[in-house]
Structures are given as C-alpha cells and as structure tokens.
Design an enzyme around this catalytic site. Sequence first.
Site, PDB file in Angstrom:
ATOM      1  N   GLU A 193      -2.980   5.952  -7.991  1.00 52.13           N
ATOM      2  CA  GLU A 193      -2.426   7.144  -7.811  1.00 52.13           C
ATOM      3  C   GLU A 193      -2.355   7.659  -6.319  1.00 52.13           C
ATOM      4  O   GLU A 193      -2.573   8.849  -6.107  1.00 52.13           O
ATOM      5  CB  GLU A 193      -2.799   8.207  -8.815  1.00 52.13           C
ATOM      6  CG  GLU A 193      -1.925   9.276  -8.990  1.00 52.13           C
ATOM      7  CD  GLU A 193      -0.781   8.815 -10.219  1.00 52.13           C
ATOM      8  OE1 GLU A 193      -0.915   7.720 -10.698  1.00 52.13           O
ATOM      9  OE2 GLU A 193       0.068   9.594 -10.500  1.00 52.13           O
ATOM     10  N   GLY A 194      -2.613   6.869  -5.352  1.00 47.71           N
ATOM     11  CA  GLY A 194      -2.942   7.001  -4.085  1.00 47.71           C
ATOM     12  C   GLY A 194      -4.261   7.052  -3.806  1.00 47.71           C
ATOM     13  O   GLY A 194      -5.057   7.784  -4.167  1.00 47.71           O
TER      14      GLY A 194
ATOM     15  N   ALA B 285      -8.247   6.953  -1.699  1.00 55.87           N
ATOM     16  CA  ALA B 285      -8.724   8.137  -0.851  1.00 55.87           C
ATOM     17  C   ALA B 285      -8.326   8.073   0.396  1.00 55.87           C
ATOM     18  O   ALA B 285      -8.117   9.180   1.070  1.00 55.87           O
ATOM     19  CB  ALA B 285     -10.290   7.599  -0.982  1.00 55.87           C
TER      20      ALA B 285
END
Length: 388
Positions: free
Chosen positions: A363-364, A366
């Site tokens: 989900e993207g 770090a």
Amino acid sequence: MIGFELTPEQKALQEKARRFSKEVIQPVAAQHDRDGTFPVGVMRKAHQEGFLTPLVPKKYGGGGFGILDTCILSEELAAGCMGIYVSIFVSTLALYPIIKFGTEDQKERFLRTFCSTYRLASYCLSEFTVGSDPASMKTTAVLQGDHYLLNGTKMWITNGGYADFFLVFATTDPEKRHKGIISLIVPSNLEGVGHGEPIDKMGQRASNTTGVTFKNVNVPKENLLGGEGEGFKKAMVALDITRPMIGIGAVGLARTAMELATQYAKKRIQFGVPIAQHQSIQFMLADMAKDIEAARLLIWKAAWLADQGNRNSMEAAMAKAFAADTAMRVTMDAVQIYGGMGYTKWHPVEKLMRDAKVIQIYEGSAQIMRMVIARQMLQEMDDRSSLP
Ligand SMILES: Cc1cc2nc3c(=O)[nH]c(=O)nc-3n(C[C@H](O)[C@H](O)[C@H](O)COP(=O)(O)OP(=O)(O)OC[C@H]3O[C@@H](n4cnc5c(N)ncnc54)[C@H](O)[C@@H]3O)c2cc1C
C-alpha cells in the site's frame, strides 16, 4: 473547533466490530497463521455483518459509512488478526473506485451484487517487475470493437485465489506511462483469467496472496472505469482513502501487542518484582502508548479530511507511514518485553511482529510514503514565494 468524542453511532459500530473480533476472528487467528489457510468461514460472517462493504452507499445495500467510521471499525477487526482484517479490507480497496467513479450501470452490477451475495474483490496494480513505480506497468489492454483484449500478469494480489472480480490496471500505450493507464472491472469467470498458488509469506498468513494472469481476456467495454488515460488517477485516489484504512490496521495490531506486553510485564517477576516496575520496561510501554495514540490521531485526521471531500494525499501518507513504523517498533518491543518467551510460538507476540513487517512494504512502502510527503512539502515551499 474539533472534537474527539465518538458519536453514539460510531461507538455502536466500534462495539459491534470489537465483539466480532473477539468472538469470530481471535479464536481462529493462530490456526490460520500456522496453516497459512484462508478463513472462508470468517469472511462469510464478515459479509453478513456488512464489514466487506462499509463504504458502499446504502442505496446499493452497503453500510453507507464514512471513511472515519470505517477506520473506527477497522481498528477493532485488525486488533483480532491483521491478516484476516486485510482479507476483509481489500474488497473495499477494489470497490472504492467503483463507488467514486463508476457509472450507474457498473454500480448496479457490481456494488449491489457484492452487498446482497457473499463476494470478494481484488485490486490488481502490482506486477513482477512493477511495484513502487506503477506507471511502468506491462499489462496491456487493447480496444477491439466492443471489448478490451487484456494480457498480462499481476503479482502479490490479496484475495487473488478467491476474488469474484478484479479491478485491473493496464496500459493502452506503455510509452504514455501513467497517462496510458486504464482501469477495468474484470469478473474472475471470464475465459483466460487464472491465478497461481498462494504465496508462502512471513506474516499475515491468513490472507491469500497470489499472482493473477490474464491471457487474451475479452473484457466488455462497459467495464472500463472512467475514461481512457484516467486509470492512474483513480488508483491514486483509491490509495489516498485506503492508506488510512491500512494505517488503522497497524494501530489495531500494535494495540494488541501493547496490551499483551503490559499484561506480561505485570506478571513476570525478575529481581523480586514484576518487570513492569523496572523503568526501562515502563519506558518501552510508555513509548508504545504514545505512538499508538499519535498514529490513531494522524489517521483520524486523514480520514476526516477525505470525508470532507478534501485532498489528503500528504496526510494519508504521513498517517500510513507513521502507523506502519509504530506497529513494527511496538511489536519488536513487545517481543523484547516477553524475553525468550517472545521468541517462541508459545505466545502471540512473534506473530504480531511478523504481521507488522509487511505494512511498511505494501500500500506504498515506507520510502514511497516519505517521497509523497516530501514532494508536497517542497511544492508548498515553492508556492510560498513571499518567504525571505
Ligand atoms: C503480502 C502482500 C500483499 C500485497 N497485496 C497487493 C494487492 O492486493 N494488490 C497490489 O496491486 N499489490 C499488492 N502488493 C504489492 C505491494 O503493493 C508492493 O510490494 C509494494 O508496492 C512495493 O513494491 P515491490 O515489492 O515491487 O518493491 P520495489 O518497488 O521493488 O521496492 C523495493 C525497495 O526499494 C524501495 N524503493 C523503490 N523505489 C524507490 C525510490 N524511488 N526511492 C527510494 N526507495 C525506493 C522500496 O521502498 C522498497 O524498500 C502486496 C504485497 C505484499 C507483500
């Protein structure tokens, strides 16, 4: 001014989800983690409770809840098991673009059926060679009369082996990068759609993750979501909404780790006193409480902004990144507080640590979250030309 008091409706939703988590999710979480099996029974019950369709408008049979409401219920589900929560949540990731951008016909065909009958959906953006840079995707969609011819392989697809339909992002022209991307609603029973074996993962093992292949699949033109060239925008809009929802999962998971570590620290005696009386243990517990609270507030703000119809890309990225890092830190410290016991399968904290890691990746990642934040910060600095 702002208030932090939940409404009676939000409290009821929270309580309902908390009960479900305790009575339905928690009792089977360890077994599904051990065996790496998909919790079909839990998923069916979650559908009956409306947890698969909280954002779908009531008009189509959904919960009609806002994003903040959905975050409140999601924290409770994830507190029971992050892997099971993600299996529940992913359908919302696939449904949200239809709620937001779908035609009336698409809403009737996909949202209504999804609410009335047990169904699962997946969101297909990533590929083997395409992760953080989705604009370089290889899956192609070629318009041929009344249908798109879809070819390609998507990777890491949550619910991939169980989805009734896939929201697939594909390119009509790789040269155009993000401007060439479209999104298609692809029922899993179309000829040429297939999926691989479940991927054997470190954590969140109750969630089903597979590759999904599309070989000369004829997708009806009326399943195109929005116009040509708008797929990338739709994918990003969906992520701005769902990043807080993944972030709040991290909060639920971290909260469970903190509660377990606190209970253990109060019982475990070393040097004649419970270890909770040693200051260095107290400081670890205090940091857990502080960071969990901060993460929750960041998420609530990002969700609230979205509910107001405001852009929230930066706040969603801040919230997701902070919550994911918090879950990782908190679960590592929980293992530390358990000592040797924490490093075994006898206690649940090692599972929580494994479950936390991937939240910093999907989900993207770090790093990508920090890129989103920095890009907007730098843009805002450029706009403030009056600064000395
Ligand atoms: C369990 C699981 C479930 C998933 N579910 C789904 C799903 O349902 N649907 C879906 O579409 N995808 C899904 N994904 C894919 C997930 O979104 C990707 O793994 C994620 O976007 C990262 O892509 P990647 O793994 O290809 O890593 P890469 O993009 O190859 O990145 C590798 C490393 O490089 C870093 N990096 C990359 N680019 C930069 C840069 N410009 N600057 C600094 N660092 C950078 C990354 O942060 C990462 O640390 C899932 C993944 C997992 C593991």
